[in-house]
Design a protein around this motif. Sequence first.
Motif, PDB file in Angstrom:
ATOM      1  N   THR A  29      29.219  39.801  43.687  1.00  0.00           N
ATOM      2  CA  THR A  29      28.833  38.457  43.245  1.00  0.00           C
ATOM      3  C   THR A  29      27.374  38.485  42.789  1.00  0.00           C
ATOM      4  N   ARG A  30      26.970  37.416  42.084  1.00  0.00           N
ATOM      5  CA  ARG A  30      25.569  37.297  41.687  1.00  0.00           C
ATOM      6  C   ARG A  30      24.654  37.301  42.908  1.00  0.00           C
ATOM      7  N   THR A  31      25.081  36.613  43.967  1.00  0.00           N
ATOM      8  CA  THR A  31      24.264  36.540  45.180  1.00  0.00           C
ATOM      9  C   THR A  31      24.074  37.917  45.790  1.00  0.00           C
ATOM     10  N   GLU A  32      25.154  38.711  45.846  1.00  0.00           N
ATOM     11  CA  GLU A  32      25.050  40.066  46.387  1.00  0.00           C
ATOM     12  C   GLU A  32      24.093  40.910  45.562  1.00  0.00           C
ATOM     13  N   LEU A  33      24.186  40.797  44.251  1.00  0.00           N
ATOM     14  CA  LEU A  33      23.312  41.576  43.375  1.00  0.00           C
ATOM     15  C   LEU A  33      21.854  41.143  43.527  1.00  0.00           C
ATOM     16  N   ALA A  34      21.645  39.837  43.621  1.00  0.00           N
ATOM     17  CA  ALA A  34      20.277  39.323  43.780  1.00  0.00           C
ATOM     18  C   ALA A  34      19.665  39.828  45.082  1.00  0.00           C
ATOM     19  N   ARG A  41      18.269  34.727  41.780  1.00  0.00           N
ATOM     20  CA  ARG A  41      19.622  34.687  41.223  1.00  0.00           C
ATOM     21  C   ARG A  41      19.592  34.384  39.731  1.00  0.00           C
ATOM     22  N   SER A  42      18.647  33.559  39.298  1.00  0.00           N
ATOM     23  CA  SER A  42      18.551  33.223  37.879  1.00  0.00           C
ATOM     24  C   SER A  42      18.172  34.445  37.037  1.00  0.00           C
ATOM     25  N   THR A  43      17.309  35.304  37.581  1.00  0.00           N
ATOM     26  CA  THR A  43      16.917  36.533  36.866  1.00  0.00           C
ATOM     27  C   THR A  43      18.106  37.478  36.753  1.00  0.00           C
ATOM     28  N   GLY A  58      31.905  42.607  33.236  1.00  0.00           N
ATOM     29  CA  GLY A  58      32.626  41.352  33.058  1.00  0.00           C
ATOM     30  C   GLY A  58      33.076  40.804  34.392  1.00  0.00           C
ATOM     31  N   PHE A  59      33.636  39.600  34.358  1.00  0.00           N
ATOM     32  CA  PHE A  59      34.137  38.968  35.572  1.00  0.00           C
ATOM     33  C   PHE A  59      35.476  39.575  35.964  1.00  0.00           C
ATOM     34  N   VAL A  60      35.696  39.641  37.270  1.00  0.00           N
ATOM     35  CA  VAL A  60      36.990  40.068  37.792  1.00  0.00           C
ATOM     36  C   VAL A  60      37.596  38.899  38.552  1.00  0.00           C
ATOM     37  N   GLU A  61      38.712  39.137  39.233  1.00  0.00           N
ATOM     38  CA  GLU A  61      39.450  38.061  39.882  1.00  0.00           C
ATOM     39  C   GLU A  61      38.561  37.316  40.878  1.00  0.00           C
ATOM     40  N   GLU A  62      38.868  36.066  41.062  1.00  0.00           N
ATOM     41  CA  GLU A  62      38.099  35.226  41.980  1.00  0.00           C
ATOM     42  C   GLU A  62      38.377  35.623  43.427  1.00  0.00           C
ATOM     43  N   THR A  63      37.402  35.469  44.264  1.00  0.00           N
ATOM     44  CA  THR A  63      37.592  35.712  45.705  1.00  0.00           C
ATOM     45  C   THR A  63      37.048  34.520  46.477  1.00  0.00           C
ATOM     46  N   ALA A  64      37.710  34.154  47.511  1.00  0.00           N
ATOM     47  CA  ALA A  64      37.307  32.964  48.255  1.00  0.00           C
ATOM     48  C   ALA A  64      35.975  33.188  48.954  1.00  0.00           C
ATOM     49  N   ALA A  65      35.033  32.310  48.727  1.00  0.00           N
ATOM     50  CA  ALA A  65      33.730  32.384  49.395  1.00  0.00           C
ATOM     51  C   ALA A  65      33.805  31.595  50.708  1.00  0.00           C
ATOM     52  N   THR A  66      33.040  32.047  51.675  1.00  0.00           N
ATOM     53  CA  THR A  66      33.079  31.405  52.991  1.00  0.00           C
ATOM     54  C   THR A  66      32.624  29.953  52.899  1.00  0.00           C
ATOM     55  N   GLY A  68      33.408  27.487  50.958  1.00  0.00           N
ATOM     56  CA  GLY A  68      33.174  26.839  49.667  1.00  0.00           C
ATOM     57  C   GLY A  68      34.166  27.303  48.629  1.00  0.00           C
ATOM     58  N   ARG A  69      33.841  26.989  47.385  1.00  0.00           N
ATOM     59  CA  ARG A  69      34.753  27.370  46.305  1.00  0.00           C
ATOM     60  C   ARG A  69      34.653  28.870  46.013  1.00  0.00           C
ATOM     61  N   PRO A  70      35.645  29.431  45.337  1.00  0.00           N
ATOM     62  CA  PRO A  70      35.639  30.866  45.047  1.00  0.00           C
ATOM     63  C   PRO A  70      34.395  31.277  44.249  1.00  0.00           C
ATOM     64  N   SER A  71      33.896  32.519  44.505  1.00  0.00           N
ATOM     65  CA  SER A  71      32.739  33.048  43.787  1.00  0.00           C
ATOM     66  C   SER A  71      33.192  34.064  42.755  1.00  0.00           C
ATOM     67  N   SER A  72      32.581  34.008  41.579  1.00  0.00           N
ATOM     68  CA  SER A  72      32.901  34.978  40.539  1.00  0.00           C
ATOM     69  C   SER A  72      32.246  36.309  40.863  1.00  0.00           C
TER      70      SER A  72
END
Length: 402
Positions: A29-34, A41-43, A58-66, A68-72
């Motif tokens: 996820t973006r959060t993991e990469l950040a 996260r914006s950078t 590219g984006f892969v399948e959605e996964t449920a985030a703890t 909240g809504r699924p994270s890309s």
Amino acid sequence: MNDISTFGGLGSSGASELFQILRDGRPRTRTELAEQMGLARSTVTLRIEALMELGLVGFVEETAATGGRPSSRIALRAGSKVVLGVDIGASHLRVAVTDLAGHRLQESTRSIEVSQGPEAVLEAVVELSTALLDESGRHREDLLAIGIGVPGPVEHRTGRPINPPIMPGWNGFDVPGYLQDHFHAPVLVDNDVNIMALGERNAAWSDVDDLLFVKVATGIGSGIVSSGMLQRGADGVAGDIGHIRVLSGDGVPCHCGNRDCLEAVASGPAVATKLRELGLEARTSEDVVRLVQAGNTDAIHAVRQAGRDVGEVLSACISLMNPSVIVVGGSMTMTGEHFIAGIREVVYSRTIPLATQHLRIVQSGSGLDAGVLGASMLAIHHAMSPERIDAMVSALPSGSKA
């Protein structure tokens, strides 16, 4: 480790660092990469967008985030771009279209003598490559790099063959320039045994950092992997064991101008010559293999002795570089255990126990695929290097760069 290009004046795009993290293929996820990069996260989002514009992630399948809504999640798009792997042998040509994960998409083989000269052989490379790209549904702009192995010494910086004994007309020929005129992609050229060492390690020994690949066929050579890096030496001739003198020779002339070189004594054609002197019909490595497989005693003895001669040279190599694995490839390994048994016999008797206590001497598992696999890996390493990613990002419109 296999990059031959420099990109003067280009600052780091930042996206290249992100891409190196995603090269392993694991979605994040973006959060993991950040968090992993220690950036806002914006950078990270800006850098992801640059890589997406290049078609590399590219984006892969959605996964449920703890809670909240699924994270890309973002991952490498291994199939979005391709490379070409080209294995040029003494009498054959193999070309493969490969994705960025090293999976072969299309492949073709043609019989052609390297002695026909560079224009004839490289025109066949262009013809086969173009057809394979078309068959795989790819455009030339999808091609990121071309890796080539040739059966002779190569000046790695320029990709030009240097005085190759079995390649008349190739000395100093601009192989990269010839193919770049047709494909407009970076071209990397290396000695065929270095290429095979890359291919074998990637296919079967990825966890081994110190490996020696030995090819015994029309010629004899080796590719050296030390501390996980392919070693070429100061002038690109590291591993040229075929021209080390062996004690069992009786003045046999070698095409390099010296006598009793390992290649002149223990290669496939050298063994065939010895069998002809005994009255047997043998002119090539294939003839030697045929006689051994038919159970001919003279052929078996000659092959075993050739293995001992190779083992004599390898004993010195082991003391010098201390590999944990020696992989033996080339047509002479088709004689079964006879050839490798000769190698083991000498290596284990002449090398100190500390150097051989964990040493494995094995036949190549990749076989004839090692060359084209290694050529593809050479191209992939270059295409996915930080320098190349920076160059591609720098070529994007200014608003797309991060």
